[in-house]
Design an enzyme around this catalytic site. Structure first.
Site, PDB file in Angstrom:
ATOM      1  N   ARG A  86       0.840  -1.202   0.000  1.00  0.00           N
ATOM      2  CA  ARG A  86       0.000   0.000   0.000  1.00  0.00           C
ATOM      3  C   ARG A  86       0.869   1.243   0.000  1.00  0.00           C
ATOM      4  O   ARG A  86       0.644   2.175  -0.771  1.00  0.00           O
ATOM      5  CB  ARG A  86      -0.935  -0.017   1.216  1.00  0.00           C
ATOM      6  CG  ARG A  86      -1.779   1.223   1.357  1.00  0.00           C
ATOM      7  CD  ARG A  86      -1.275   2.006   2.581  1.00  0.00           C
ATOM      8  NE  ARG A  86      -2.006   3.250   2.703  1.00  0.00           N
ATOM      9  CZ  ARG A  86      -1.449   4.447   2.599  1.00  0.00           C
ATOM     10  NH1 ARG A  86      -0.171   4.590   2.376  1.00  0.00           N
ATOM     11  NH2 ARG A  86      -2.161   5.533   2.731  1.00  0.00           N
ATOM     12  N   HIS A  91       2.894   5.961  -2.541  1.00  0.00           N
ATOM     13  CA  HIS A  91       3.915   7.004  -2.480  1.00  0.00           C
ATOM     14  C   HIS A  91       4.913   6.969  -3.626  1.00  0.00           C
ATOM     15  O   HIS A  91       5.633   7.940  -3.838  1.00  0.00           O
ATOM     16  CB  HIS A  91       4.652   6.935  -1.143  1.00  0.00           C
ATOM     17  CG  HIS A  91       3.736   7.113   0.032  1.00  0.00           C
ATOM     18  ND1 HIS A  91       3.112   8.310   0.304  1.00  0.00           N
ATOM     19  CD2 HIS A  91       3.308   6.243   0.978  1.00  0.00           C
ATOM     20  CE1 HIS A  91       2.351   8.180   1.382  1.00  0.00           C
ATOM     21  NE2 HIS A  91       2.447   6.933   1.806  1.00  0.00           N
TER      22      HIS A  91
END
Length: 125
Positions: A86, A91
């Protein structure tokens, strides 16, 4: 401290449904290149990544809600890595490697789905 089983169960069902969707969306791909060679493949890759982000976030929430006592009952799953995907996808999305996502779809999703189903059954018992 006991946890809210209904909330955890609801989250596990959402994860199960997301995994089923991932299975369907990646079934067309015979290699990672199939995700990159067409706009449709790229769209499927994008949607799979969004589902993986949601799964990772949901597992983090389950871990928090259960005071880290539920996931450890299923040690054959690499929970830390699943939750970590995730962060990587969120990011560092433009560094996304289609090979990694293809490998996750082919090597990890089935076992994770079976484990999530087992967790649902265990909580319901």
């Amino acid at each position: 401290m006991p946890y809210d089983k209904e909330l955890v169960l609801e989250t596990l069902i959402q994860i199960r449904d997301a995994l089923v969707t991932i299975e369907k969306r990646c079934s067309f791909a015979k290699s990672a290149d199939d995700f990159c060679d067409s706009e449709e493949g790229q769209e499927k890759l994008d949607s799979i990544c969004m589902k993986l982000i949601a799964i990772g976030e949901s597992l983090k929430n389950i871990d928090k809600q259960t005071d880290k006592k539920l996931l450890i009952q299923y040690p054959h799953i690499k929970w830390k890595e699943i939750k970590g995907i995730r962060d990587i996808l969120s990011h560092h999305y433009f560094d996304l490697d289609a090979v990694v996502i293809f490998d996750i779809c082919n090597d990890e999703i089935i076992q994770l789905l079976e484990t999530i189903k087992q967790m649902i059954n265990d909580i319901n018992d």
